[in-house]
Design an enzyme around this catalytic site. Structure first.
Site, PDB file in Angstrom:
ATOM      1  N   HIS A 111      -1.933  -2.210  -9.930  1.00 39.59           N
ATOM      2  CA  HIS A 111      -2.995  -1.672  -9.096  1.00 39.59           C
ATOM      3  C   HIS A 111      -4.167  -2.634  -9.057  1.00 39.59           C
ATOM      4  O   HIS A 111      -4.446  -3.301 -10.055  1.00 39.59           O
ATOM      5  CB  HIS A 111      -3.472  -0.309  -9.622  1.00 39.59           C
ATOM      6  CG  HIS A 111      -4.155   0.487  -8.578  1.00 39.59           C
ATOM      7  ND1 HIS A 111      -5.510   0.394  -8.362  1.00 39.59           N
ATOM      8  CD2 HIS A 111      -3.678   1.353  -7.647  1.00 39.59           C
ATOM      9  CE1 HIS A 111      -5.828   1.184  -7.353  1.00 39.59           C
ATOM     10  NE2 HIS A 111      -4.734   1.768  -6.901  1.00 39.59           N
ATOM     11  N   HIS A 164       0.886  -1.179   0.000  1.00 37.64           N
ATOM     12  CA  HIS A 164       0.000   0.000   0.000  1.00 37.64           C
ATOM     13  C   HIS A 164       0.920   1.225   0.000  1.00 37.64           C
ATOM     14  O   HIS A 164       1.735   1.382  -0.904  1.00 37.64           O
ATOM     15  CB  HIS A 164      -0.913  -0.114   1.226  1.00 37.64           C
ATOM     16  CG  HIS A 164      -2.062   0.851   1.282  1.00 37.64           C
ATOM     17  ND1 HIS A 164      -2.414   1.691   0.266  1.00 37.64           N
ATOM     18  CD2 HIS A 164      -2.975   1.100   2.282  1.00 37.64           C
ATOM     19  CE1 HIS A 164      -3.469   2.419   0.615  1.00 37.64           C
ATOM     20  NE2 HIS A 164      -3.827   2.080   1.845  1.00 37.64           N
ATOM     21  N   ASP A 219       2.865   5.897  -6.697  1.00 31.93           N
ATOM     22  CA  ASP A 219       4.060   5.821  -5.851  1.00 31.93           C
ATOM     23  C   ASP A 219       5.363   5.847  -6.636  1.00 31.93           C
ATOM     24  O   ASP A 219       6.396   6.230  -6.090  1.00 31.93           O
ATOM     25  CB  ASP A 219       4.006   4.561  -4.987  1.00 31.93           C
ATOM     26  CG  ASP A 219       2.955   4.699  -3.893  1.00 31.93           C
ATOM     27  OD1 ASP A 219       2.873   5.790  -3.327  1.00 31.93           O
ATOM     28  OD2 ASP A 219       2.223   3.734  -3.653  1.00 31.93           O
TER      29      ASP A 219
HETATM   30  N1  COA Z   1       5.595  -6.284 -10.260  1.00 28.96           N
HETATM   31  C1  COA Z   1       5.614  -7.471 -10.870  1.00 28.96           C
HETATM   32  N2  COA Z   1       4.549  -8.273 -10.970  1.00 28.96           N
HETATM   33  C2  COA Z   1       3.403  -7.835 -10.426  1.00 28.96           C
HETATM   34  C3  COA Z   1       3.302  -6.590  -9.773  1.00 28.96           C
HETATM   35  C4  COA Z   1       4.456  -5.798  -9.699  1.00 28.96           C
HETATM   36  N3  COA Z   1       4.447  -4.630  -9.096  1.00 28.96           N
HETATM   37  N4  COA Z   1       2.043  -6.414  -9.325  1.00 28.96           N
HETATM   38  C5  COA Z   1       1.379  -7.501  -9.685  1.00 28.96           C
HETATM   39  N5  COA Z   1       2.180  -8.366 -10.343  1.00 28.96           N
HETATM   40  C6  COA Z   1       1.826  -9.667 -10.880  1.00 28.96           C
HETATM   41  C7  COA Z   1       1.783 -10.665  -9.710  1.00 28.96           C
HETATM   42  O1  COA Z   1       3.024 -11.263  -9.492  1.00 28.96           O
HETATM   43  C8  COA Z   1       0.725 -11.626 -10.203  1.00 28.96           C
HETATM   44  O2  COA Z   1       1.311 -12.476 -11.170  1.00 28.96           O
HETATM   45  P1  COA Z   1       0.878 -14.031 -11.262  1.00 28.96           P
HETATM   46  O3  COA Z   1      -0.574 -14.002 -11.612  1.00 28.96           O
HETATM   47  O4  COA Z   1       1.773 -14.547 -12.323  1.00 28.96           O
HETATM   48  O5  COA Z   1       1.143 -14.599  -9.896  1.00 28.96           O
HETATM   49  C9  COA Z   1      -0.266 -10.728 -10.933  1.00 28.96           C
HETATM   50  O6  COA Z   1       0.481  -9.591 -11.373  1.00 28.96           O
HETATM   51  C10 COA Z   1      -1.409 -10.253 -10.031  1.00 28.96           C
HETATM   52  O7  COA Z   1      -0.849  -9.652  -8.877  1.00 28.96           O
HETATM   53  P2  COA Z   1      -1.571  -9.547  -7.477  1.00 28.96           P
HETATM   54  O8  COA Z   1      -0.542  -9.245  -6.429  1.00 28.96           O
HETATM   55  O9  COA Z   1      -2.451 -10.742  -7.242  1.00 28.96           O
HETATM   56  O10 COA Z   1      -2.507  -8.304  -7.733  1.00 28.96           O
HETATM   57  P3  COA Z   1      -3.316  -7.557  -6.612  1.00 28.96           P
HETATM   58  O11 COA Z   1      -4.470  -6.935  -7.267  1.00 28.96           O
HETATM   59  O12 COA Z   1      -3.555  -8.420  -5.431  1.00 28.96           O
HETATM   60  O13 COA Z   1      -2.253  -6.448  -6.120  1.00 28.96           O
HETATM   61  C11 COA Z   1      -0.932  -4.600  -5.893  1.00 28.96           C
HETATM   62  C12 COA Z   1      -2.256  -5.126  -6.428  1.00 28.96           C
HETATM   63  C13 COA Z   1      -0.911  -3.073  -6.014  1.00 28.96           C
HETATM   64  C14 COA Z   1      -0.815  -4.958  -4.400  1.00 28.96           C
HETATM   65  C15 COA Z   1       0.219  -5.216  -6.683  1.00 28.96           C
HETATM   66  O14 COA Z   1       0.156  -4.821  -8.032  1.00 28.96           O
HETATM   67  C16 COA Z   1       1.553  -4.901  -6.070  1.00 28.96           C
HETATM   68  O15 COA Z   1       2.000  -5.602  -5.141  1.00 28.96           O
HETATM   69  N6  COA Z   1       2.242  -3.815  -6.584  1.00 28.96           N
HETATM   70  C17 COA Z   1       3.475  -3.387  -5.986  1.00 28.96           C
HETATM   71  C18 COA Z   1       3.206  -2.594  -4.696  1.00 28.96           C
HETATM   72  C19 COA Z   1       2.658  -1.214  -4.999  1.00 28.96           C
HETATM   73  O16 COA Z   1       3.147  -0.517  -5.870  1.00 28.96           O
HETATM   74  N7  COA Z   1       1.653  -0.815  -4.192  1.00 28.96           N
HETATM   75  C20 COA Z   1       1.063   0.487  -4.294  1.00 28.96           C
HETATM   76  C21 COA Z   1      -0.327   0.404  -4.853  1.00 28.96           C
HETATM   77  S1  COA Z   1      -0.967   2.007  -5.210  1.00 28.96           S
END
Ligand code: COA
Length: 373
Positions: free
Chosen positions: A258, A219, A309
């Site tokens: 996201h 987050h 971010d």
């Molecule tokens: N880098 C690389 N791969 C990513 C990624 C990232 N930042 N975000 C998602 N993915 C990939 C995951 O590994 C997953 O791949 P898979 O299906 O092969 O396992 C797929 O995309 C789905 O990811 P998931 O974590 O299940 O999506 P989510 O909807 O639960 O998560 C976030 C959303 C924002 C938590 C996620 O994109 C993330 O962790 N981003 C990085 C942290 C971040 O920037 N947070 C700020 C949000 S405003």
């Protein structure tokens, strides 16, 4: 039995709000009907804060009074200063804000819900003071004066941190970043704050819980993690090589992706422009070039876009802000969104209490301790 979704409440509609729309049709962000592009181009953060707290853009006199009240509420009670001075210099500033908010809730408790607007304005005004007072005391030994005459929160924060008036470029860049971070529907920290509010708990408890939820790297903490990544690289080519390797190991790249936006994060385009301007102004073109290359690789390899971010990291770096303060800056702004959601929850409250599908052992007979083998 109810169907369980794939986890993380993805796609679950958990309530109603009139405060913002996030990613309708995969794109776009509005606060009470105003697009984020318009707000970032024309408004000051205090106008946006007023909009969120009171539901309408302020008229001239409303804004003047609001700014005056915020100025008057910047001071920190001496007992809170004593607590801040006791916290270790090694504390994460998010923990300092969480503690500061909680302590303020004991010194100036919200006695009746009718006091909620005052509590919100007080926190909005004094959280920058709490953050910088602790930082300066622990890192320079100085007990700084926090009740500065600065007209805006952006100016107050930058002046307290750097001990001098910010340039107009820095002030406005910071102001825009506060606007972008202010509100975002049912994100994890806001939902946390609403859950606490739904138990009819007090304002400070709800905000303290929100700060705790925001702290994690999935987050708010992503802006710090993004900076740590970008700073590892000497140049764009090194960033590209390393990123491809990280992706092949299925590592997550912080500042990308996201839960709700599917095509782009509209806030990213705005902060990217400011990041570029700031990097050019302080001769950090390489930092910007590395960031751009990371974005390019993520689009090419993963079809992923930066979220707010990612370019906030380089923008904050150019504003001379220490990395551990990046997520706390998010708090200074998001207090407005959290507060507005607490008000909204209270105005039409029902306890938030979902159900779970049980996956534990089937019913078992009690065994006295000596018979358990
Ligand atoms: N880098 C690389 N791969 C990513 C990624 C990232 N930042 N975000 C998602 N993915 C990939 C995951 O590994 C997953 O791949 P898979 O299906 O092969 O396992 C797929 O995309 C789905 O990811 P998931 O974590 O299940 O999506 P989510 O909807 O639960 O998560 C976030 C959303 C924002 C938590 C996620 O994109 C993330 O962790 N981003 C990085 C942290 C971040 O920037 N947070 C700020 C949000 S405003």
């Amino acid at each position: 039995m109810n169907k369980v979704n794939k986890g993380g409440l993805e796609g679950i509609v958990a309530g109603q709000t009139r405060l913002s729309t996030v990613g309708i049709d995969g794109v776009g962000l509005t606060y009470l009907g105003y697009s984020i592009e318009d707000l970032a181009a024309h408004a000051g953060f205090e106008e946006v804060a007023y909009l969120l707290l009171y539901g309408e853009l302020p008229k001239v006199l409303d804004l003047a009074n609001f700014v005056r009240r915020l100025k008057e509420r910047r001071g920190i009670p001496s007992r809170l200063k004593t607590v801040l001075e006791q916290l270790p210099a090694s504390s994460h500033p998010m923990d300092v804000l969480r503690t500061g908010c909680s302590v303020l809730g004991t010194l100036e408790p919200e006695v009746r819900f009718a006091d909620q607007y005052e509590a919100a304005e007080r926190l909005l005004a004094c959280m920058p003071s709490i953050l910088v007072y602790w930082y300066q005391f622990q890192h320079t030994g100085l007990r700084i004066e926090v009740e500065l005459d600065a007209d805006s929160i952006a100016e107050h924060f930058l002046q307290s941190l750097h001990g001098k008036l910010p340039s107009e470029l820095d002030r406005r860049a910071f102001d825009v970043s506060l606007i972008l971070y202010a509100e975002h529907e049912f994100n994890a920290s806001t939902f946390t704050a609403r859950i606490v509010a739904s138990t009819l708990s007090d304002f400070h408890s709800a905000i303290t819980a929100g700060i705790g939820a925001l702290r994690g790297p999935l987050h708010g903490g992503a802006n710090e993690a993004a900076m740590e990544l970008i700073e590892r690289f000497q140049d764009p080519d090194a960033a590209e090589t390393s990123l491809v390797e990280m992706l092949s190991r299925k590592e997550k790249i912080m500042g990308f992706g996201h839960r709700v936006y599917k095509q782009c994060d509209p806030r990213s385009d705005i902060i990217q422009v400011w990041s570029k301007r700031l990097c050019e102004a302080v001769g950090q073109e390489q930092l910007y070039a590395i960031s751009e290359r990371i974005e390019l690789v993520m689009r090419r390899e993963k079809k992923m876009f930066p979220n707010l971010d990612f370019y906030s990291a380089s923008a904050f770096r150019c504003l001379g802000i220490p990395t551990p303060m990046f997520t706390p800056l998010f708090v200074l702004s998001r207090i407005t969104g959290w507060a507005a959601h607490i008000f909204e929850q209270r105005a039409d409250n029902r306890l938030i209490r979902p159900s779970a599908v049980y996956i534990g052992p089937i019913t078992r007979n009690w065994l006295p301790i000596e018979q358990r083998g």
